[in-house]
Motif scaffolding. Structure first.
Motif, PDB file in Angstrom:
ATOM      1  N   TRP A 112       0.834  -1.200   0.000  1.00 15.36           N
ATOM      2  CA  TRP A 112       0.000   0.000   0.000  1.00 15.36           C
ATOM      3  C   TRP A 112       0.864   1.244   0.000  1.00 15.36           C
ATOM      4  O   TRP A 112       1.946   1.254   0.576  1.00 15.36           O
ATOM      5  N   ALA A 113       0.355   2.302  -0.616  1.00 14.99           N
ATOM      6  CA  ALA A 113       0.933   3.638  -0.495  1.00 14.99           C
ATOM      7  C   ALA A 113      -0.023   4.438   0.373  1.00 14.99           C
ATOM      8  O   ALA A 113      -1.234   4.431   0.156  1.00 14.99           O
ATOM      9  N   LEU A 114       0.513   5.083   1.402  1.00 16.86           N
ATOM     10  CA  LEU A 114      -0.291   5.844   2.346  1.00 16.86           C
ATOM     11  C   LEU A 114       0.175   7.292   2.371  1.00 16.86           C
ATOM     12  O   LEU A 114       1.358   7.573   2.151  1.00 16.86           O
ATOM     13  N   ASP A 115      -0.729   8.187   2.678  1.00 18.25           N
ATOM     14  CA  ASP A 115      -0.407   9.600   2.819  1.00 18.25           C
ATOM     15  C   ASP A 115       0.285   9.822   4.163  1.00 18.25           C
ATOM     16  O   ASP A 115      -0.253   9.462   5.210  1.00 18.25           O
ATOM     17  N   ARG A 116       1.491  10.394   4.132  1.00 19.93           N
ATOM     18  CA  ARG A 116       2.276  10.569   5.362  1.00 19.93           C
ATOM     19  C   ARG A 116       1.535  11.424   6.381  1.00 19.93           C
ATOM     20  O   ARG A 116       1.488  11.087   7.570  1.00 19.93           O
ATOM     21  N   GLU A 117       0.930  12.520   5.952  1.00 22.17           N
ATOM     22  CA  GLU A 117       0.210  13.396   6.878  1.00 22.17           C
ATOM     23  C   GLU A 117      -0.988  12.676   7.490  1.00 22.17           C
ATOM     24  O   GLU A 117      -1.264  12.800   8.682  1.00 22.17           O
ATOM     25  N   MET A 118      -1.687  11.892   6.677  1.00 18.60           N
ATOM     26  CA  MET A 118      -2.849  11.158   7.162  1.00 18.60           C
ATOM     27  C   MET A 118      -2.455  10.135   8.241  1.00 18.60           C
ATOM     28  O   MET A 118      -3.157   9.973   9.236  1.00 18.60           O
ATOM     29  N   VAL A 119      -1.320   9.480   8.048  1.00 17.74           N
ATOM     30  CA  VAL A 119      -0.852   8.517   9.054  1.00 17.74           C
ATOM     31  C   VAL A 119      -0.597   9.238  10.374  1.00 17.74           C
ATOM     32  O   VAL A 119      -1.011   8.775  11.445  1.00 17.74           O
ATOM     33  N   GLY A 120       0.046  10.393  10.315  1.00 16.91           N
ATOM     34  CA  GLY A 120       0.288  11.167  11.536  1.00 16.91           C
ATOM     35  C   GLY A 120      -0.997  11.595  12.218  1.00 16.91           C
ATOM     36  O   GLY A 120      -1.132  11.505  13.440  1.00 16.91           O
ATOM     37  N   GLU A 121      -1.966  12.039  11.437  1.00 14.15           N
ATOM     38  CA  GLU A 121      -3.259  12.441  12.004  1.00 14.15           C
ATOM     39  C   GLU A 121      -4.015  11.245  12.569  1.00 14.15           C
ATOM     40  O   GLU A 121      -4.720  11.365  13.569  1.00 14.15           O
ATOM     41  N   GLY A 122      -3.867  10.078  11.942  1.00 11.48           N
ATOM     42  CA  GLY A 122      -4.553   8.878  12.410  1.00 11.48           C
ATOM     43  C   GLY A 122      -4.123   8.428  13.793  1.00 11.48           C
ATOM     44  O   GLY A 122      -4.821   7.672  14.457  1.00 11.48           O
ATOM     45  N   LEU A 123      -2.976   8.907  14.237  1.00 13.40           N
ATOM     46  CA  LEU A 123      -2.519   8.583  15.587  1.00 13.40           C
ATOM     47  C   LEU A 123      -3.320   9.318  16.661  1.00 13.40           C
ATOM     48  O   LEU A 123      -3.314   8.913  17.820  1.00 13.40           O
ATOM     49  N   THR A 124      -3.999  10.414  16.269  1.00 11.92           N
ATOM     50  CA  THR A 124      -4.717  11.208  17.265  1.00 11.92           C
ATOM     51  C   THR A 124      -6.224  11.283  17.052  1.00 11.92           C
ATOM     52  O   THR A 124      -6.954  11.647  17.963  1.00 11.92           O
ATOM     53  N   ARG A 125      -6.678  10.979  15.819  1.00 12.36           N
ATOM     54  CA  ARG A 125      -8.120  11.058  15.541  1.00 12.36           C
ATOM     55  C   ARG A 125      -8.462  10.202  14.332  1.00 12.36           C
ATOM     56  O   ARG A 125      -7.587   9.896  13.520  1.00 12.36           O
ATOM     57  N   PRO A 126      -9.733   9.807  14.192  1.00  8.10           N
ATOM     58  CA  PRO A 126     -10.125   9.031  13.009  1.00  8.10           C
ATOM     59  C   PRO A 126      -9.960   9.860  11.736  1.00  8.10           C
ATOM     60  O   PRO A 126     -10.331  11.033  11.694  1.00  8.10           O
ATOM     61  N   VAL A 127      -9.372   9.240  10.702  1.00  5.33           N
ATOM     62  CA  VAL A 127      -9.176   9.896   9.412  1.00  5.33           C
ATOM     63  C   VAL A 127      -9.425   8.888   8.295  1.00  5.33           C
ATOM     64  O   VAL A 127      -9.348   7.682   8.504  1.00  5.33           O
ATOM     65  N   GLY A 128      -9.714   9.420   7.117  1.00  2.37           N
ATOM     66  CA  GLY A 128      -9.823   8.599   5.931  1.00  2.37           C
ATOM     67  C   GLY A 128     -11.253   8.276   5.556  1.00  2.37           C
ATOM     68  O   GLY A 128     -12.144   8.223   6.400  1.00  2.37           O
ATOM     69  N   VAL A 129     -11.436   8.111   4.273  1.00  2.00           N
ATOM     70  CA  VAL A 129     -12.686   7.637   3.694  1.00  2.00           C
ATOM     71  C   VAL A 129     -12.306   6.712   2.552  1.00  2.00           C
ATOM     72  O   VAL A 129     -11.189   6.746   2.058  1.00  2.00           O
ATOM     73  N   GLY A 130     -13.224   5.904   2.122  1.00  2.00           N
ATOM     74  CA  GLY A 130     -12.915   5.033   0.997  1.00  2.00           C
ATOM     75  C   GLY A 130     -12.064   3.844   1.386  1.00  2.00           C
ATOM     76  O   GLY A 130     -12.357   3.150   2.351  1.00  2.00           O
ATOM     77  N   ASP A 131     -10.966   3.649   0.652  1.00  2.73           N
ATOM     78  CA  ASP A 131     -10.168   2.429   0.787  1.00  2.73           C
ATOM     79  C   ASP A 131      -9.258   2.383   2.003  1.00  2.73           C
ATOM     80  O   ASP A 131      -8.817   1.312   2.395  1.00  2.73           O
ATOM     81  N   VAL A 132      -8.929   3.541   2.587  1.00  3.18           N
ATOM     82  CA  VAL A 132      -8.008   3.582   3.723  1.00  3.18           C
ATOM     83  C   VAL A 132      -8.622   4.420   4.841  1.00  3.18           C
ATOM     84  O   VAL A 132      -8.991   5.568   4.635  1.00  3.18           O
ATOM     85  N   ARG A 133      -8.704   3.807   6.015  1.00  5.71           N
ATOM     86  CA  ARG A 133      -9.205   4.524   7.197  1.00  5.71           C
ATOM     87  C   ARG A 133      -8.303   4.187   8.372  1.00  5.71           C
ATOM     88  O   ARG A 133      -7.844   3.058   8.508  1.00  5.71           O
ATOM     89  N   MET A 134      -8.073   5.191   9.209  1.00  4.22           N
ATOM     90  CA  MET A 134      -7.195   5.009  10.373  1.00  4.22           C
ATOM     91  C   MET A 134      -7.812   5.667  11.588  1.00  4.22           C
ATOM     92  O   MET A 134      -8.534   6.657  11.461  1.00  4.22           O
ATOM     93  N   ARG A 135      -7.474   5.115  12.741  1.00  2.00           N
ATOM     94  CA  ARG A 135      -7.898   5.739  13.993  1.00  2.00           C
ATOM     95  C   ARG A 135      -7.048   5.201  15.136  1.00  2.00           C
ATOM     96  O   ARG A 135      -6.545   4.079  15.081  1.00  2.00           O
ATOM     97  N   PRO A 136      -6.914   6.016  16.174  1.00  2.00           N
ATOM     98  CA  PRO A 136      -6.171   5.532  17.347  1.00  2.00           C
ATOM     99  C   PRO A 136      -7.047   4.590  18.169  1.00  2.00           C
ATOM    100  O   PRO A 136      -8.273   4.743  18.206  1.00  2.00           O
ATOM    101  N   GLU A 137      -6.419   3.619  18.796  1.00  2.00           N
ATOM    102  CA  GLU A 137      -7.114   2.716  19.719  1.00  2.00           C
ATOM    103  C   GLU A 137      -6.195   2.414  20.883  1.00  2.00           C
ATOM    104  O   GLU A 137      -4.986   2.330  20.708  1.00  2.00           O
ATOM    105  N   SER A 138      -6.795   2.249  22.044  1.00  3.03           N
ATOM    106  CA  SER A 138      -6.025   1.832  23.215  1.00  3.03           C
ATOM    107  C   SER A 138      -6.303   0.374  23.476  1.00  3.03           C
ATOM    108  O   SER A 138      -7.438  -0.081  23.392  1.00  3.03           O
ATOM    109  N   ARG A 139      -5.251  -0.372  23.794  1.00  2.00           N
ATOM    110  CA  ARG A 139      -5.387  -1.801  24.087  1.00  2.00           C
ATOM    111  C   ARG A 139      -4.554  -2.076  25.333  1.00  2.00           C
ATOM    112  O   ARG A 139      -3.351  -2.265  25.251  1.00  2.00           O
ATOM    113  N   GLY A 140      -5.238  -2.064  26.437  1.00  2.00           N
ATOM    114  CA  GLY A 140      -4.533  -2.334  27.681  1.00  2.00           C
ATOM    115  C   GLY A 140      -3.500  -1.284  27.985  1.00  2.00           C
ATOM    116  O   GLY A 140      -3.810  -0.117  28.166  1.00  2.00           O
TER     117      GLY A 140
END
Length: 142
Positions: free
Chosen positions: A52-80
């Motif tokens: 996959w090719a991902l947008d660098r800025e989108m990956v950074g934003e995905g660490l703090t809030r849900p981002v993306g529509v369509g084929d790629v979506r990212m969001r932060p999650e806590s696991r333990g």
């Protein structure tokens, strides 16, 4: 100055609706020649599962809030005890009319460290693309 950054890490691929996960390798790459993009190749037992090719800025934003529509979506999650980046990826159509889907969980601290390395190559906001080279490449292919 080094214009390429590579990092390999173990990520968790979710299988099925039950939420079971299994480890796969993710080979991340960044090249100043394409300053807005990150590449990621997922592999298991020496076999490439997806690239996959991902947008660098989108990956950074995905660490703090849900981002993306369509084929790629990212969001932060806590696991333990740790934070993760959840990547939901939609691929090509399958024979049954559905689309291939994958959900991958990456340790957020590892993603942040990789992004910091890319920022030493090209700082955010200082990305440049040579439009003349891009147009020459397009017209040469036609």
């Amino acid at each position: 100055m080094n214009t390429v950054v590579h990092k390999t890490m173990v990520v968790q691929l979710r299988t099925g609706d039950a939420g079971d996960r299994f480890p796969v390798l993710a080979h991340l790459g960044y090249d100043a020649a394409d300053p807005f993009a990150l590449t990621v190749v997922f592999s298991h037992d020496g076999r490439v599962l997806a690239e996959w090719a991902l947008d660098r800025e989108m990956v950074g934003e995905g660490l703090t809030r849900p981002v993306g529509v369509g084929d790629v979506r990212m969001r932060p999650e806590s696991r333990g005890m740790w934070d993760e980046l959840r990547l939901a990826l939609l691929g090509d159509d399958r024979a049954d009319g559905e689309r291939h889907r994958a959900v991958v969980f990456v340790w957020a601290a590892a993603v942040e460290a990789f992004l910091r390395e890319t920022y030493t190559v090209v700082r955010p906001g200082e990305e440049e693309v040579c439009a003349d080279d891009f147009l020459a490449e397009l017209t040469a292919e036609g």
